[in-house]
Design a protein around this motif. Structure first.
Motif, mmCIF file in Angstrom:
data_model
loop_
_atom_site.group_PDB
_atom_site.id
_atom_site.type_symbol
_atom_site.label_atom_id
_atom_site.label_comp_id
_atom_site.label_asym_id
_atom_site.label_seq_id
_atom_site.Cartn_x
_atom_site.Cartn_y
_atom_site.Cartn_z
ATOM 1 N N ILE A 96 26.316 63.718 37.724
ATOM 2 C CA ILE A 96 24.929 63.890 38.171
ATOM 3 C C ILE A 96 24.012 64.003 36.958
ATOM 4 O O ILE A 96 22.950 63.374 36.887
ATOM 5 N N GLN A 97 24.427 64.812 35.987
ATOM 6 C CA GLN A 97 23.616 64.989 34.774
ATOM 7 C C GLN A 97 23.449 63.671 34.025
ATOM 8 O O GLN A 97 22.359 63.370 33.530
ATOM 9 N N LYS A 98 24.501 62.890 33.963
ATOM 10 C CA LYS A 98 24.420 61.612 33.245
ATOM 11 C C LYS A 98 23.489 60.641 33.944
ATOM 12 O O LYS A 98 22.844 59.801 33.293
ATOM 13 N N SER A 99 23.386 60.744 35.249
ATOM 14 C CA SER A 99 22.453 59.878 35.976
ATOM 15 C C SER A 99 21.003 60.226 35.635
ATOM 16 O O SER A 99 20.107 59.405 35.801
ATOM 17 N N ILE A 100 20.778 61.450 35.161
ATOM 18 C CA ILE A 100 19.443 61.903 34.778
ATOM 19 C C ILE A 100 19.174 61.604 33.308
ATOM 20 O O ILE A 100 18.095 61.147 32.931
ATOM 21 N N ASP A 101 20.168 61.880 32.475
ATOM 22 C CA ASP A 101 20.049 61.700 31.022
ATOM 23 C C ASP A 101 21.266 60.920 30.536
ATOM 24 O O ASP A 101 22.385 61.433 30.524
ATOM 25 N N GLU A 102 21.060 59.688 30.149
ATOM 26 C CA GLU A 102 22.173 58.800 29.802
ATOM 27 C C GLU A 102 22.958 59.259 28.572
ATOM 28 O O GLU A 102 24.065 58.796 28.320
ATOM 29 N N VAL A 104 24.229 62.145 28.180
ATOM 30 C CA VAL A 104 25.218 63.156 28.577
ATOM 31 C C VAL A 104 26.610 62.531 28.644
ATOM 32 O O VAL A 104 26.822 61.536 29.324
ATOM 33 N N ASN A 105 27.562 63.125 27.913
ATOM 34 C CA ASN A 105 28.956 62.688 27.960
ATOM 35 C C ASN A 105 29.893 63.783 28.457
ATOM 36 O O ASN A 105 30.986 63.503 28.930
ATOM 37 N N ASP A 106 29.462 65.030 28.305
ATOM 38 C CA ASP A 106 30.197 66.180 28.814
ATOM 39 C C ASP A 106 29.221 67.060 29.580
ATOM 40 O O ASP A 106 28.006 66.999 29.362
ATOM 41 N N PHE A 107 29.759 67.890 30.455
ATOM 42 C CA PHE A 107 28.888 68.775 31.223
ATOM 43 C C PHE A 107 28.017 69.606 30.281
ATOM 44 O O PHE A 107 28.500 70.193 29.305
ATOM 45 N N VAL A 108 26.728 69.645 30.586
ATOM 46 C CA VAL A 108 25.774 70.403 29.778
ATOM 47 C C VAL A 108 25.509 71.743 30.460
ATOM 48 O O VAL A 108 25.013 71.795 31.592
ATOM 49 N N ASN A 109 25.861 72.830 29.772
ATOM 50 C CA ASN A 109 25.609 74.156 30.328
ATOM 51 C C ASN A 109 24.121 74.375 30.556
ATOM 52 O O ASN A 109 23.288 73.942 29.753
ATOM 53 N N ILE A 110 23.794 75.050 31.638
ATOM 54 C CA ILE A 110 22.402 75.388 31.930
ATOM 55 C C ILE A 110 22.008 76.572 31.037
ATOM 56 O O ILE A 110 22.743 77.559 30.959
ATOM 57 N N PRO A 111 20.857 76.505 30.376
ATOM 58 C CA PRO A 111 20.516 77.494 29.340
ATOM 59 C C PRO A 111 19.977 78.814 29.871
ATOM 60 O O PRO A 111 19.610 79.684 29.079
ATOM 61 N N VAL A 112 19.899 78.988 31.190
ATOM 62 C CA VAL A 112 19.412 80.246 31.757
ATOM 63 C C VAL A 112 20.419 80.763 32.788
ATOM 64 O O VAL A 112 21.228 79.997 33.324
ATOM 65 N N ASP A 113 20.360 82.066 33.059
ATOM 66 C CA ASP A 113 21.271 82.682 34.028
ATOM 67 C C ASP A 113 20.626 82.870 35.387
ATOM 68 O O ASP A 113 21.317 83.095 36.389
ATOM 69 N N GLU A 123 15.149 75.687 49.419
ATOM 70 C CA GLU A 123 15.905 74.434 49.539
ATOM 71 C C GLU A 123 17.405 74.691 49.447
ATOM 72 O O GLU A 123 18.200 74.071 50.165
ATOM 73 N N TYR A 124 17.788 75.608 48.560
ATOM 74 C CA TYR A 124 19.209 75.923 48.414
ATOM 75 C C TYR A 124 19.744 76.609 49.673
ATOM 76 O O TYR A 124 20.841 76.288 50.155
ATOM 77 N N LEU A 125 18.974 77.534 50.240
ATOM 78 C CA LEU A 125 19.374 78.201 51.473
ATOM 79 C C LEU A 125 19.511 77.181 52.608
ATOM 80 O O LEU A 125 20.486 77.215 53.373
ATOM 81 N N ASP A 126 18.567 76.262 52.708
ATOM 82 C CA ASP A 126 18.643 75.202 53.720
ATOM 83 C C ASP A 126 19.882 74.340 53.522
ATOM 84 O O ASP A 126 20.553 73.953 54.489
ATOM 85 N N LEU A 127 20.194 74.030 52.255
ATOM 86 C CA LEU A 127 21.378 73.229 51.951
ATOM 87 C C LEU A 127 22.641 73.944 52.417
ATOM 88 O O LEU A 127 23.513 73.340 53.063
ATOM 89 N N CYS A 128 22.763 75.226 52.101
ATOM 90 C CA CYS A 128 23.957 75.982 52.479
ATOM 91 C C CYS A 128 24.125 76.022 53.993
ATOM 92 O O CYS A 128 25.227 75.805 54.517
ATOM 93 N N VAL A 149 20.332 66.660 41.929
ATOM 94 C CA VAL A 149 19.535 65.797 41.051
ATOM 95 C C VAL A 149 18.261 66.537 40.655
ATOM 96 O O VAL A 149 17.859 66.556 39.488
ATOM 97 N N LYS A 150 17.623 67.175 41.638
ATOM 98 C CA LYS A 150 16.403 67.945 41.345
ATOM 99 C C LYS A 150 16.702 69.141 40.452
ATOM 100 O O LYS A 150 15.961 69.421 39.503
ATOM 101 N N PHE A 151 17.777 69.851 40.772
ATOM 102 C CA PHE A 151 18.106 71.070 40.029
ATOM 103 C C PHE A 151 18.409 70.760 38.563
ATOM 104 O O PHE A 151 17.830 71.360 37.651
#
Length: 269
Positions: A96-102, A104-113, A123-128, A149-151
């Motif tokens: 998914i990340q690579k589809s956003i940023d070409e 990307v070759n390995d999973f990119v950690n999200i920089p916030v907790d 949206e996340y609650l609706d998804l669940c 993709v949005k996240f």
């Protein structure tokens, strides 16, 4: 005390995810997962720790847990927490990340907790809730992909998709000529020899719809034509390739804002 529960959603057609829905006042020791995880409290508040940082997890906040991050999340009030926690395979996330940023070759950690955002929380609650519903699996997959993709786009550089016109036009032509079929993203990937997440990104960049959402729109547009020409609702659903009448009714109403019966009555006297 209210009775506790735990429900788990998994599906062999979505092998990259597991969703837990639970209420609990138990306290978990610090631990880690080899997945990427995203969680919310639907009710109650928690003390969420991630490595050496601590947060109060409340409404409109998502806890973000990168793979192997040592964390815990425990109730901090008398209210019994009700929460959702989604665990995702990091290879799927990386695609998914690579589809956003070409780049990307390995999973990119999200920089916030923590992500504090009412729109993403809702949206996340609706998804669940949608994943636990009796909706069709292709609809569930579409909603998962669209959300992530949005996240991930929040934290990655959005690269331009090259050669979009030719590839996009070819896929559109194919879908328009095969609207009766329920074509999965994997089938499109094999047919056009393209990464499935590249195709998703292509559609999002061109028309802001996923391929599945585009297919549903094609089906509904054709259904409107048939209903205008006195086709029955049953025959219209079959002719347009819906799984059943319920699937047709639900999607028609979402897009047209009236039921197929109400729409048909405008043309059949």
């Amino acid at each position: 005390m209210k009775e506790t529960f735990t429900k788990i959603f998994t599906d062999e057609q979505l092998p990259y995810l597991l969703l837990r829905y639970s209420n609990s006042n138990k306290h978990y020791k610090k631990h880690f997962h080899d997945t990427f995880s995203l969680g919310i409290n639907e009710q109650g508040a928690s003390i969420y720790t991630n490595n050496d940082k601590s947060y109060t997890l409340d409404k409109n906040m998502l806890s973000i847990v990168n793979p192997y991050a040592v964390h815990s999340c425990n109730s901090c009030t008398e209210v019994l927490n009700i929460y959702y926690m989604l665990y995702l395979d990091i290879s799927w996330c990386k695609d998914i990340q690579k589809s956003i940023d070409e780049s990307v070759n390995d999973f990119v950690n999200i920089p916030v907790d923590i992500l504090e955002d009412k729109v993403f929380y809702t949206e996340y609650l609706d998804l669940c809730k949608f994943l636990f519903s009796d909706n069709y699996i292709l609809d569930k997959e579409d909603m998962v992909i669209d959300f992530f993709v949005k996240f991930f786009s929040l934290y990655l550089d959005k690269s331009k998709v090259s050669n979009t016109s030719k590839e996009f036009d070819e896929i559109i032509f194919y879908l328009e000529n095969n609207y009766k079929e329920n074509i999965s993203i994997e089938e499109l990937s094999k047919l056009f020899n393209l990464n499935p997440f590249y195709i998703i990104r292509l559609f999002k960049s061109k028309i802001n719809l996923t391929p599945h959402a585009f297919m549903l729109n094609l089906k509904i547009n054709k259904a409107k034509e048939l209903l205008q020409n006195s086709y029955s609702i049953v025959d219209t659903a079959l002719e347009c390739g819906f799984f059943d009448q319920s699937h047709f009714h639900k999607n028609f109403t979402k897009i047209v804002a009236i039921t197929p019966k109400e729409y048909r009555l405008n043309f059949v006297q």
